[in-house]
Structure formats: structure tokens, C-alpha cells
Write a protein that holds these residues in place. Structure first.
Motif, short mmCIF file in Angstrom:
data_model
loop_
_atom_site.label_atom_id
_atom_site.label_comp_id
_atom_site.label_asym_id
_atom_site.label_seq_id
_atom_site.Cartn_x
_atom_site.Cartn_y
_atom_site.Cartn_z
N PRO A 171 2.05 -0.24 10.15
CA PRO A 171 2.42 -1.77 9.79
C PRO A 171 3.21 -2.23 10.31
O PRO A 171 4.20 -2.08 10.29
CB PRO A 171 1.71 -1.48 8.76
CG PRO A 171 1.43 -0.38 8.17
CD PRO A 171 1.72 0.57 9.07
N GLU A 172 2.69 -4.02 10.37
CA GLU A 172 3.82 -4.80 10.39
C GLU A 172 5.42 -3.87 9.98
O GLU A 172 6.63 -3.85 10.11
CB GLU A 172 4.26 -6.07 10.90
CG GLU A 172 5.30 -6.97 11.29
CD GLU A 172 4.38 -8.18 11.41
OE1 GLU A 172 5.60 -9.46 11.12
OE2 GLU A 172 3.39 -8.34 10.88
N SER A 173 5.23 -4.17 8.43
CA SER A 173 6.41 -3.65 7.81
C SER A 173 6.10 -2.26 7.37
O SER A 173 4.98 -2.61 6.14
CB SER A 173 6.37 -4.22 6.04
OG SER A 173 6.73 -5.99 6.79
N THR A 174 6.54 -1.48 7.39
CA THR A 174 7.01 -0.24 7.38
C THR A 174 8.05 0.16 6.79
O THR A 174 8.97 0.52 7.05
CB THR A 174 6.17 0.97 8.17
OG1 THR A 174 5.17 0.60 8.95
CG2 THR A 174 6.67 1.84 8.18
N VAL A 175 7.49 1.08 5.22
CA VAL A 175 9.53 1.24 4.43
C VAL A 175 9.49 2.54 4.09
O VAL A 175 8.11 3.55 3.40
CB VAL A 175 8.89 0.66 3.31
CG1 VAL A 175 10.28 1.10 2.62
CG2 VAL A 175 9.29 -1.36 2.93
N ILE A 233 0.71 -1.18 0.04
CA ILE A 233 -0.52 0.19 0.13
C ILE A 233 1.04 0.98 0.26
O ILE A 233 1.52 1.75 0.90
CB ILE A 233 -1.00 0.15 1.13
CG1 ILE A 233 -2.07 -1.40 1.60
CG2 ILE A 233 -1.84 1.44 1.17
CD1 ILE A 233 -2.50 -1.41 -0.35
N GLY A 234 1.18 2.11 -1.14
CA GLY A 234 2.39 3.10 -0.98
C GLY A 234 2.56 2.80 -2.85
O GLY A 234 1.69 2.25 -3.74
N GLU A 235 2.86 4.74 -2.92
CA GLU A 235 3.28 5.28 -1.49
C GLU A 235 2.25 6.63 -1.64
O GLU A 235 1.66 6.59 -2.09
CB GLU A 235 4.44 6.25 -2.56
CG GLU A 235 4.65 7.09 -3.52
CD GLU A 235 4.90 7.63 -4.37
OE1 GLU A 235 6.33 8.29 -4.02
OE2 GLU A 235 5.47 7.05 -5.47
N GLY A 286 -2.90 -6.33 5.18
CA GLY A 286 -1.99 -7.59 5.88
C GLY A 286 -0.47 -7.05 4.77
O GLY A 286 0.50 -8.15 4.69
N LYS A 287 -0.68 -5.71 4.44
CA LYS A 287 0.49 -5.81 3.96
C LYS A 287 1.61 -4.65 4.09
O LYS A 287 1.01 -3.56 4.97
CB LYS A 287 -0.34 -4.78 2.04
CG LYS A 287 -1.17 -6.41 1.84
CD LYS A 287 -1.84 -6.81 0.07
CE LYS A 287 -2.85 -7.66 -0.46
NZ LYS A 287 -2.62 -7.36 -1.36
N ALA A 288 2.42 -4.33 3.07
CA ALA A 288 3.48 -3.49 3.66
C ALA A 288 3.10 -2.34 3.06
O ALA A 288 2.07 -2.13 2.21
CB ALA A 288 5.22 -3.60 3.18
N LEU A 289 3.47 -1.00 3.92
CA LEU A 289 3.73 0.03 3.95
C LEU A 289 4.98 1.08 3.02
O LEU A 289 5.59 1.22 3.75
CB LEU A 289 2.58 0.97 5.32
CG LEU A 289 2.32 2.58 4.66
CD1 LEU A 289 0.43 2.47 4.50
CD2 LEU A 289 1.92 2.95 6.65
N GLN A 290 4.39 1.49 1.69
CA GLN A 290 5.48 2.48 1.38
C GLN A 290 5.27 3.77 1.61
O GLN A 290 3.96 4.13 1.55
CB GLN A 290 5.94 2.59 0.38
CG GLN A 290 6.95 1.04 0.01
CD GLN A 290 7.28 0.90 -1.26
OE1 GLN A 290 7.91 2.08 -2.18
NE2 GLN A 290 7.94 -0.16 -1.74
N ILE A 291 6.32 4.73 2.39
CA ILE A 291 5.83 6.32 2.16
C ILE A 291 6.02 6.75 1.80
O ILE A 291 7.94 7.14 2.18
CB ILE A 291 5.85 6.51 4.12
CG1 ILE A 291 5.27 5.28 5.02
CG2 ILE A 291 6.58 8.04 4.42
CD1 ILE A 291 4.97 5.17 6.54
N HIS A 292 5.55 8.05 0.86
CA HIS A 292 6.49 9.30 0.65
C HIS A 292 6.01 10.38 1.58
O HIS A 292 5.64 10.77 2.43
CB HIS A 292 5.79 9.77 -0.95
CG HIS A 292 6.09 10.59 -1.05
ND1 HIS A 292 6.50 10.68 -2.34
CD2 HIS A 292 6.05 12.54 -0.93
CE1 HIS A 292 7.45 12.33 -2.59
NE2 HIS A 292 6.27 13.01 -1.84
#
Length: 287
Positions: A177-181, A120-122, A153-159
Motif C-alpha cells: 500500500p501507499e503507506s506501509t509501516v 489495517i494491522g497489525e 486506502g488505509k495504512a498497513l502496519q506490519i508485524h
């Protein structure tokens, strides 16, 4: 995603760099976007060129509705590709003004259900291009995407552009979230430490190779290997010595080698970490 374009763009694509000894992932690329009014890249050719230099997997990011639809289509056709979908913070402000943000969110949620959409992102905040009038819409959209990442349950990508404090505050308020980028990490050493302490992954782009990026290299230097990712953010942020040219996943080796120098580790060790971290965050490309 960065939209800054240099005016001294050289002619022709840069030559292929020396291949990496262990294959890695381009953790964030936009193969739906052209640069300088040129044609969009040929996806098959871009993936083939990347694989030839040891970039055998990519995460394609669609950050508006058209890009998200493209991403779903492409992940169905290319085994090298997983995808991410979201409404970019600058798009969120525009859609809110038009009364169309709720409908856009609904379509993103539908597209995010695809099994090869792993991100989910960016999403996030961008105070560089959107003024104070768009802050509320950006923050609402960021909160919505955080919730979607946790529900799916998907990774989060942050701008995060010129918005470090609010990005970290909202992640704390909503619960990351558990996986945050942190996509295209742009903070200093103090922000890097805060992100590492919270268990976030920090993804570095070609900006880490720029001569004026000493603060960014200082930030990279304190990130443990198990928190690192690498990306192009193509077609932008092309690594030195080709800054200003159109970026593409095949240029990742230049960034990886620059990162290895900063971290004082050998290239195979870094490659192995980058590959393993990517699989940890996004799962297997073979599934």
C-alpha cells in the motif's frame, strides 16, 4: 505485538519522564491488553498521562476480534485516538485451524470501514510462536490484509518476527500500500535500507534503548527523518531504564530521546518529524 514477559518486573509504574518540547504520536499501542495478569489500563487515565508529557495522540491497535471491537468503541470516545484493526498472524493460524478465518476477515473488513480506523494491522508474519504448520495460513492472511489496506486506502502496519525474507517477498508480490509501516522494526541495517528504498515507514519502540540492541540502533541511524515513527507496543517493550515494567504511552519520551541521540539530531527536530510523519500516514486526529 510482542508477548515476551520478563520475570523481574519491578513493582509500581515508572515515573513520568521529562515532557517533550513538541507533541508526538504513539504510533502503536494496545490499551486493551493487560500484563502479568493485572487489570487492563484505564484508557482515559492512560491518555491523560501521555498528553501531560507531550504524547497527545495515539494509534490503538486491535489485533484479534475482541481487540478490534474494543478499538472501534474507543476511537468513538477519545479524540486523542485513531485505530487499527486486523487479525494478528498468530491468531490467523489458530482461526484457520478452527475453520473460522474467513468469518474473522469479514468482521475485520466491516470494522475497518469506521472513519476513525485508519490502519489495517497489525498483520504480517510471526515464525517465532507459530511453527511451520501455520505458515500457509499466516501468509494467506497477510496477503488478504494487504489487499484490504489497498482497497480501503488505509495504512498497513506490519508485524515481522523472524520472517524478514518472507515479509519483504510477499509485499513485493502483492504490491505494498501507499503507506506501509514496519511496526516495531526489528531488522538490521541492510533490511532498514531495503525498507527505506521502498518508501516504507519504520517505527521504533523501546527496544532501541536496550543495551544489547546495537544492531537496531545501527539500523535506526540510516533512516531518514521523513521515514520515522515511534511507538510503545504497550504494555510490552518498556524502554530503559524501566525495562520489565508495564509500558504505556506516557513513556514515549524516553524512546524519542534515545532515538535523537542515535540520529544526532536535537529532540525538537525529531519530534516535529515524528508528528508530521504520523499525520501523513494516518491523517488528522481532528477529523
Amino acid at each position: 505485538m510482542s508477548k515476551k514477559v520478563r520475570t523481574d518486573t519491578p513493582a509500581g509504574p515508572p515515573p513520568a519522564p521529562q515532557p517533550l518540547p513538541i507533541a508526538v504520536v504513539d504510533n502503536h499501542t494496545h490499551l486493551d491488553i493487560s500484563r502479568d495478569d493485572g487489570p487492563p489500563p484505564d484508557v482515559t487515565e492512560a491518555l491523560s498521562a501521555a498528553k501531560a508529557v507531550g504524547v497527545d495522540r495515539v494509534v490503538q491497535i486491535g489485533c484479534d476480534l475482541e481487540g478490534a471491537r474494543f478499538t472501534v468503541q474507543q476511537v468513538e470516545q477519545h479524540a486523542q485516538m485513531l485505530g487499527g484493526v486486523a487479525i494478528h498472524p498468530n491468531e490467523a493460524a489458530k482461526l484457520a485451524d478452527a475453520g473460522e478465518l474467513d468469518a474473522a476477515w469479514a468482521e475485520i473488513e466491516r470494522l475497518a470501514a469506521h472513519p476513525r480506523i485508519r490502519v489495517i494491522g497489525e498483520t504480517g508474519l510471526d515464525y517465532f510462536r507459530t511453527g511451520p504448520e501455520g505458515v500457509a495460513a499466516q501468509q494467506d492472511s497477510f496477503r488478504w490484509h494487504i489487499d484490504l489496506a489497498k482497497r480501503t486506502g488505509k495504512a498497513l502496519q506490519i508485524h515481522d518476527r523472524d520472517a524478514h525474507g518472507d515479509v519483504m517477498r510477499i509485499l513485493d508480490e502483492e504490491g505494498a500500500p501507499e503507506s506501509t509501516v514496519m511496526h516495531c522494526f526489528s531488522g538490521d541495517i541492510n533490511l532498514a535500507r531495503r525498507c527505506v528504498d521502498k518508501g516504507y515507514f519504520l517505527s521504533f519502540s523501546g527496544t532501541v534503548t536496550f543495551k544489547n540492541a546495537r544492531d537496531l540502533r545501527d539500523a535506526l541511524s540510516i533512516v531518514p527523518l521523513d521515514r520515522l515513527l515511534v511507538e510503545t507496543d504497550a504494555p510490552y517493550l518498556t524502554p530503559a531504564p524501566h525495562r520489565g515494567a508495564t509500558n504505556s504511552p506516557y513513556l514515549i519520551p524516553l524512546t524519542v530521546r534515545a532515538m535523537a541521540d542515535v540520529l544526532a539530531v536535537d529532540v525538537p527536530t525529531l519530534c516535529q518529524a515524528l508528528s508530521g510523519n504520523s499525520e501523513q500516514v494516518y491523517g488528522s486526529w481532528a477529523v
